[in-house]
Design a protein around this motif. Sequence first.
Motif, mmCIF file in Angstrom:
data_model
loop_
_atom_site.group_PDB
_atom_site.id
_atom_site.type_symbol
_atom_site.label_atom_id
_atom_site.label_comp_id
_atom_site.label_asym_id
_atom_site.label_seq_id
_atom_site.Cartn_x
_atom_site.Cartn_y
_atom_site.Cartn_z
ATOM 1 N N ALA A 192 0.832 -1.199 0.000
ATOM 2 C CA ALA A 192 0.000 0.000 0.000
ATOM 3 C C ALA A 192 0.872 1.256 0.000
ATOM 4 O O ALA A 192 0.676 2.169 -0.812
ATOM 5 C CB ALA A 192 -0.918 -0.001 1.220
ATOM 6 N N LEU A 193 1.865 1.258 0.880
ATOM 7 C CA LEU A 193 2.740 2.431 0.962
ATOM 8 C C LEU A 193 3.417 2.696 -0.383
ATOM 9 O O LEU A 193 3.490 3.827 -0.866
ATOM 10 C CB LEU A 193 3.787 2.220 2.058
ATOM 11 C CG LEU A 193 4.775 3.378 2.249
ATOM 12 C CD1 LEU A 193 4.049 4.675 2.527
ATOM 13 C CD2 LEU A 193 5.749 3.066 3.393
ATOM 14 N N LEU A 194 3.883 1.598 -0.993
ATOM 15 C CA LEU A 194 4.547 1.737 -2.275
ATOM 16 C C LEU A 194 3.610 2.359 -3.303
ATOM 17 O O LEU A 194 3.978 3.284 -4.037
ATOM 18 C CB LEU A 194 5.011 0.352 -2.756
ATOM 19 C CG LEU A 194 5.826 0.341 -4.043
ATOM 20 C CD1 LEU A 194 7.162 1.003 -3.806
ATOM 21 C CD2 LEU A 194 6.030 -1.070 -4.550
ATOM 22 N N LEU A 195 2.389 1.838 -3.329
ATOM 23 C CA LEU A 195 1.425 2.352 -4.301
ATOM 24 C C LEU A 195 1.148 3.833 -4.059
ATOM 25 O O LEU A 195 1.043 4.617 -5.005
ATOM 26 C CB LEU A 195 0.125 1.538 -4.230
ATOM 27 C CG LEU A 195 0.268 0.107 -4.754
ATOM 28 C CD1 LEU A 195 -1.049 -0.646 -4.624
ATOM 29 C CD2 LEU A 195 0.735 0.118 -6.215
ATOM 30 N N VAL A 196 1.055 4.203 -2.796
ATOM 31 C CA VAL A 196 0.815 5.611 -2.487
ATOM 32 C C VAL A 196 1.944 6.482 -3.031
ATOM 33 O O VAL A 196 1.711 7.496 -3.689
ATOM 34 C CB VAL A 196 0.666 5.809 -0.956
ATOM 35 C CG1 VAL A 196 0.731 7.290 -0.601
ATOM 36 C CG2 VAL A 196 -0.624 5.187 -0.463
ATOM 37 N N ILE A 197 3.172 6.054 -2.765
ATOM 38 C CA ILE A 197 4.312 6.841 -3.231
ATOM 39 C C ILE A 197 4.269 6.961 -4.752
ATOM 40 O O ILE A 197 4.404 8.052 -5.322
ATOM 41 C CB ILE A 197 5.638 6.194 -2.783
ATOM 42 C CG1 ILE A 197 5.736 6.229 -1.258
ATOM 43 C CG2 ILE A 197 6.831 6.895 -3.414
ATOM 44 C CD1 ILE A 197 6.908 5.482 -0.691
ATOM 45 N N LEU A 198 4.072 5.822 -5.415
ATOM 46 C CA LEU A 198 4.029 5.844 -6.871
ATOM 47 C C LEU A 198 2.893 6.743 -7.355
ATOM 48 O O LEU A 198 3.047 7.517 -8.306
ATOM 49 C CB LEU A 198 3.857 4.429 -7.423
ATOM 50 C CG LEU A 198 5.075 3.520 -7.248
ATOM 51 C CD1 LEU A 198 4.808 2.144 -7.829
ATOM 52 C CD2 LEU A 198 6.313 4.128 -7.901
ATOM 53 N N GLY A 199 1.775 6.633 -6.671
ATOM 54 C CA GLY A 199 0.614 7.442 -7.049
ATOM 55 C C GLY A 199 0.932 8.930 -6.973
ATOM 56 O O GLY A 199 0.615 9.697 -7.896
ATOM 57 N N ILE A 200 1.585 9.324 -5.874
ATOM 58 C CA ILE A 200 1.936 10.735 -5.724
ATOM 59 C C ILE A 200 2.820 11.196 -6.876
ATOM 60 O O ILE A 200 2.604 12.250 -7.483
ATOM 61 C CB ILE A 200 2.620 10.967 -4.370
ATOM 62 C CG1 ILE A 200 1.612 10.744 -3.238
ATOM 63 C CG2 ILE A 200 3.225 12.366 -4.282
ATOM 64 C CD1 ILE A 200 2.207 10.836 -1.853
ATOM 65 N N CYS A 201 3.805 10.375 -7.206
ATOM 66 C CA CYS A 201 4.696 10.734 -8.317
ATOM 67 C C CYS A 201 3.884 10.919 -9.600
ATOM 68 O O CYS A 201 4.054 11.894 -10.330
ATOM 69 C CB CYS A 201 5.739 9.646 -8.543
ATOM 70 S SG CYS A 201 6.978 9.594 -7.258
ATOM 71 N N GLU A 202 3.022 9.935 -9.839
ATOM 72 C CA GLU A 202 2.222 9.961 -11.058
ATOM 73 C C GLU A 202 1.440 11.282 -11.151
ATOM 74 O O GLU A 202 1.441 11.962 -12.177
ATOM 75 C CB GLU A 202 1.258 8.762 -11.053
ATOM 76 C CG GLU A 202 0.505 8.527 -12.347
ATOM 77 C CD GLU A 202 1.338 7.816 -13.407
ATOM 78 O OE1 GLU A 202 2.214 7.010 -13.039
ATOM 79 O OE2 GLU A 202 1.139 8.101 -14.603
#
Lengths: 258, 258, 313, 257, 257
Positions: A18-28
């Motif tokens: 989940a944390l990883l996805l959040v980080i990636l999402g923010i970048c996106e």
Amino acid sequence: MGTRNAKKIPSIWAGQVALLLVILGICEVLVRTETVSSLYLPAPSQVFRELFKLFGDGEIWKHLYVTLAEFVAGYGIAALGGLAVGMALVLVPWAERFFRPYLSALMAIPKVTIVPLLALWLGIGITHKISIVFLFCFFTITVNTMTGIKQTADNHLKVAKVFEATRYQTIMKVILPSAAPTIFAALRISAATGLVGALFGEMLASKDGLGNILVKATSLYNTAQAFAIVALVTVVSVLIISLIDWLERSVFLKWKSA
Amino acid sequence: MGTRNAKKIPSIWAGQVALLLVILGICEVLVRTETVSSLYLPAPSQVFRELFKLFGDGEIWKHLYVTLAEFVAGYGIAALGGLAVGMALVLVPWAERFFRPYLSALMAIPKVTIVPLLALWLGIGITHKISIVFLFCFFTITVNTMTGIKQTADNHLKVAKVFEATRYQTIMKVILPSAAPTIFAALRISAATGLVGALFGEMLASKDGLGNILVKATSLYNTAQAFAIVALVTVVSVLIISLIDWLERSVFLKWKSA
Amino acid sequence: ASSQNNGKEAAPSFGDGESAAGAKLEKIRYAPLSGVSGLAVSFGAEKGFFEEEGLDVEFITTKDPIAGLTSKDIDVVDVATTTAIVAAGKGAPVKIVSSMFRTKGPFYLIASPEIQKVEELKGKKVGIAVFGSGLEVYTQVILKEHGLSPGDVTFIANSTHQAAYASLETGQVDATIIHEPFASLAEKEGKGHIIATGWDYLPTFHTGVLAARAGILEEKPELVEKLLRAYFKSQEYAKSHPDEFKTYYLNNIEIDPEVLDLALKREEVLWENNPDVDINALNDTQQIQKELGFQDEIYKVEDILDLRFIPEK
Amino acid sequence: MSGFTIENVSKVYGGDLPTISLQHINLQVRDGEFLCVLGPSGCGKSTLLELLAGLQLPTEGDILLDGEKVQGPTRSSGVVFQDASLYPWRTISQNVGLGLELAGMKKAERQTLVDKYLNMVGLEGFSSKYPHHLSGGMRQRAGIARALVSSPSILLMDEPFGAVDHLTRLQLQQDLLRIWQEEKKTVVFVTHDVSEAVFLADRVVLLSPRPGRIHHIFDVPHERPRKREDASLLKIQNDIYSAIYDVKTEADLEFTI
Amino acid sequence: MSGFTIENVSKVYGGDLPTISLQHINLQVRDGEFLCVLGPSGCGKSTLLELLAGLQLPTEGDILLDGEKVQGPTRSSGVVFQDASLYPWRTISQNVGLGLELAGMKKAERQTLVDKYLNMVGLEGFSSKYPHHLSGGMRQRAGIARALVSSPSILLMDEPFGAVDHLTRLQLQQDLLRIWQEEKKTVVFVTHDVSEAVFLADRVVLLSPRPGRIHHIFDVPHERPRKREDASLLKIQNDIYSAIYDVKTEADLEFTI
Ligand SMILES: Nc1ncnc2c1ncn2[C@@H]1O[C@H](COP(=O)(O)OP(=O)(O)OP(=O)(O)O)[C@@H](O)[C@H]1O
Ligand SMILES: Nc1ncnc2c1ncn2[C@@H]1O[C@H](COP(=O)(O)OP(=O)(O)OP(=O)(O)O)[C@@H](O)[C@H]1O
Ligand SMILES: [Mg+2]
Ligand SMILES: [Mg+2]
């Protein structure tokens, strides 16, 4: 320490992902909204596309192989050399006192500045890369080995002496097992820096390897591809670190978990 | 270990100096006889002359100051941060399990490749250099701190528990003293790599500092001056390492020698 | 910025081993310019111009071409003229064998929008890329021509390409020397504009040559000759087939086609494809370097040239 | 032949405040003798044992083993340390087998011996555990097994039964005596238990408080097997007790109680 | 008020082969009582003490201190560990003063107390030495001083006099009794020495071999000061010895001797 049980693993996993996805999402989002120029930070989705492409045409395996080969050779030599030198310095009377300033000096020489010199002496082939990897790893391993050895309990050494253990036996059966955690800490860190070393060397001069295609990608402003390569290296490096963790746990620290 | 007495010091010193002179002598001969081109390896005598020149015009102090300031700031933050994060990961339940892959990944990201990115986010001023120094030091310190903490003997922790030591007290009076050797090993290595980091950052983009004048020297093929600067950095770095050694011996490991 | 990238890997793979015809190819190791400046070469390689010459070229990327030559790991390199001269002058076993497809610095001084003239840079921060580089030379000369001495501005080594562009974009410098396509990009995006074009100021400063290691010139000079022929053939072809080249270009680089057009157009005058090495230009170049304190002596260039293989037009 | 001659031995530990641990010790340990050493805590008993083991060298004087100066450890001595000093990374059976392994004995052969001695000290069933899984007394017993398994001709034992319960202690005393008689070993045995010393020893050496000197040597001439309740043994025991009280009052009072 | 109620407590150590260390223990430790615990090596005495100290939690059952469940260590308990567990990086006086320091006492104040207890255990003059400069018995005494100096209302002592010589032991026993009486402490004291147990305790608990269960509890109702040679004390001592032998024969023989 280490009194936690191993039950919560699935929820841990979920949290990590989940944390990883959040980080990636923010970048996106940052990139999509052009808060950050895609010249500097590509959208994660783009990076994934590039990763796909890299693996798609198969060329990447060759480069990965080259980089890994350089890494493995340099890291292997550094690990063995660092262990040997570290042990020699502590175990040979006077060696540490005598060589300590030299070791500090060698360790202190800014490696980035001598890498070009190395190219001159060793060419820009695999030897060059291996030496860089070696330089990036050797001192950490040496210093931690020395520290680990010095932490060997006196009474453990006395036991070995009483049984007239040979020097070799004392090293293998007493000193190394007891220095293992400290040495493994160095091996872990060096695995990461060593791979960076291989990359660095390839970025300076090379005809293949991940560093080579990385330079090409950046000089063509293909930031997404560059990030894809960086991501790939990171994954490889995490895998290597996990391997080392596993090795430590299953061979050297069995007793801690047992 | 450590049963050597301290009597032979003068002869050790003599030996060390002699070895140094021999090495320098060989370099000098190699260059003088043009076995090695002076384009890449300057004669030591020339390097000394350049060193003299550097200090002669006084400018060097400014650059030295800039580089040291960057180093001290970045290293200081990395040391405190590495200690704090290392401790947090081990001491907070589940933190290590949860963050371990992230730590490995961050540690594994090829720093060389993200340094240019940093320039983008942080500018090319002192913040940039400080971050690079930080990145070059942080992981080594974190990983070694974690290893050191895990080596704390169980019964030592029990004693603290019985006296109801607060978390802070346990850390300050039990965990840190017992992890000290492993942490200091990291501090020693990082001092060297951190200084290299400052240099590296300056070489990429800067307006002053030792790395800045180093680039000038190399791009002008003033190899002797470049070596002089490298020598200077090396000396500075050895001094820093000695300082750390001294700190360790006199503050944390008093009991070993006593 | 456009984010359209229509496939095709960035680095073209070059054929190796044997040519289509099956004839035995001879190996040569060549380090061309990296990035966009080297695209015409890889374009030519893809077209098969090197194989036609019977060459199996191993393309190498390197940041220190002279070290590559000295260590005998590379046979021919693209290199900055001054680097070649100083290295050879100081005894490195390398020789200049030809000029590059362009010899004038394709550098632009771009400034943030509120700055109109070079004179306004007084007291400002100016990015000079890398200390001691040709880029710095150009910056210094431009400033001098406009009555600014180095003491009037703060020089900052802000690196090249994206990094330099970013430093302008984020206000860390007020103006910077830079390559294309960033000059055009700045204009297109309104982040900055050109206030001086390099070659207007330094028409004779020589910026690029091909250099070969001494060994290969003695042992297999014909390989160098073939390489030069294929090199210029590639350049000519790219120049004379602008549409085809542009397509290739766009395949490899993610760039706004408009920006590319602007950039290519602006530098068309520089794309001379003239292999001759003008000794006077080399001497002028050295003179300027010396005046700026970038070189401590002027080397005799006759000794470091080997112009036997310059292709005839 | 395994006899020690201790000639005018002193041992001083350096440091800011040097500690005189042993002072002018003269003593014969005869071949095949069972010698017990008694003395107040901190008087130098462990130091003496380490000197005999060759783990330390005297500051003054010489220690001879069969006429030859002791310069370092020899495999003929087995040592039981005051703290068990097991290797935490080895299982109990690996710890006990250490000496055999270092001497190059094959694994299979080793195992039989190790099992035999683990049985003897009551640790069967714990061979695959690690030291931190054991209680204090169990660790101490593993340390004893480790010393015995190599059948050294000399046994140097530093309070080996200190953390062991009464019954096990009696049993281990019997076992030790049996081994000593069967294999004709020389044993130097440090203890704080006077009755143990009298039950086991041919002679009992009483050291005086720091700096350790020889205060008195008691002969225990009784044939074995001895009876613990034997009146003449109890007599010697009482003599030793009074000597201990004497030592305390005559020596410059070390503890202000 | 400092009394423990141990209710049906069991403790199992995990691992490949789990060890049942204590099984169904029910016991009251009364406020102000001096309780001694005897039992074969490895039967769970140290485990019991750690449970009382709150250093471990029972696998089953509850431990109540003054009616409240023990969830973790409390400063009201002072613990003497079986191995002294001194911090090698601290001098002896720093080690002894640890508890006071952690409780926030000023250095000067601390020093007087530390010196007093160092004197009591016979370590005056060693206050600035480090643990590795001390003999085994001296380290153990430093561990005792460390527990006593904070004047905890409960003392949990794990074979505290195990490595101490006869005389010092007698002295320390007297000192401990004095402190116990003066300060009205509750003491749980593990020992292998039956006479020590009988001399000190109000009650003696005898545990059976692994898995540890309560075999028998002996009352020692004698007034203090007691005489060691008191016939009725020796009677109880003998009762305990026979119980120990019984335990051994009735329990499924743990050691094949
Ligand atoms: N950390 C541990 N992990 C696994 N088993 C353990 C652990 N600690 C103790 N044990 C086991 O629990 C049992 C009781 O141990 P404990 O230390 O309480 O014994 P004890 O009565 O104090 O013995 P001793 O008199 O020898 O000190 C032993 O069998 C031991 O093997
Ligand atoms: N490594 C050392 N450095 C300094 N002093 C030491 C060292 N080892 C022992 N000593 C000192 O030497 C003296 C004798 O120590 P030793 O361990 O021989 O005593 P011991 O008779 O075995 O006592 P115990 O019965 O308590 O084990 C002590 O006063 C101790 O402080
Ligand atoms: Mg001792
Ligand atoms: Mg116990």
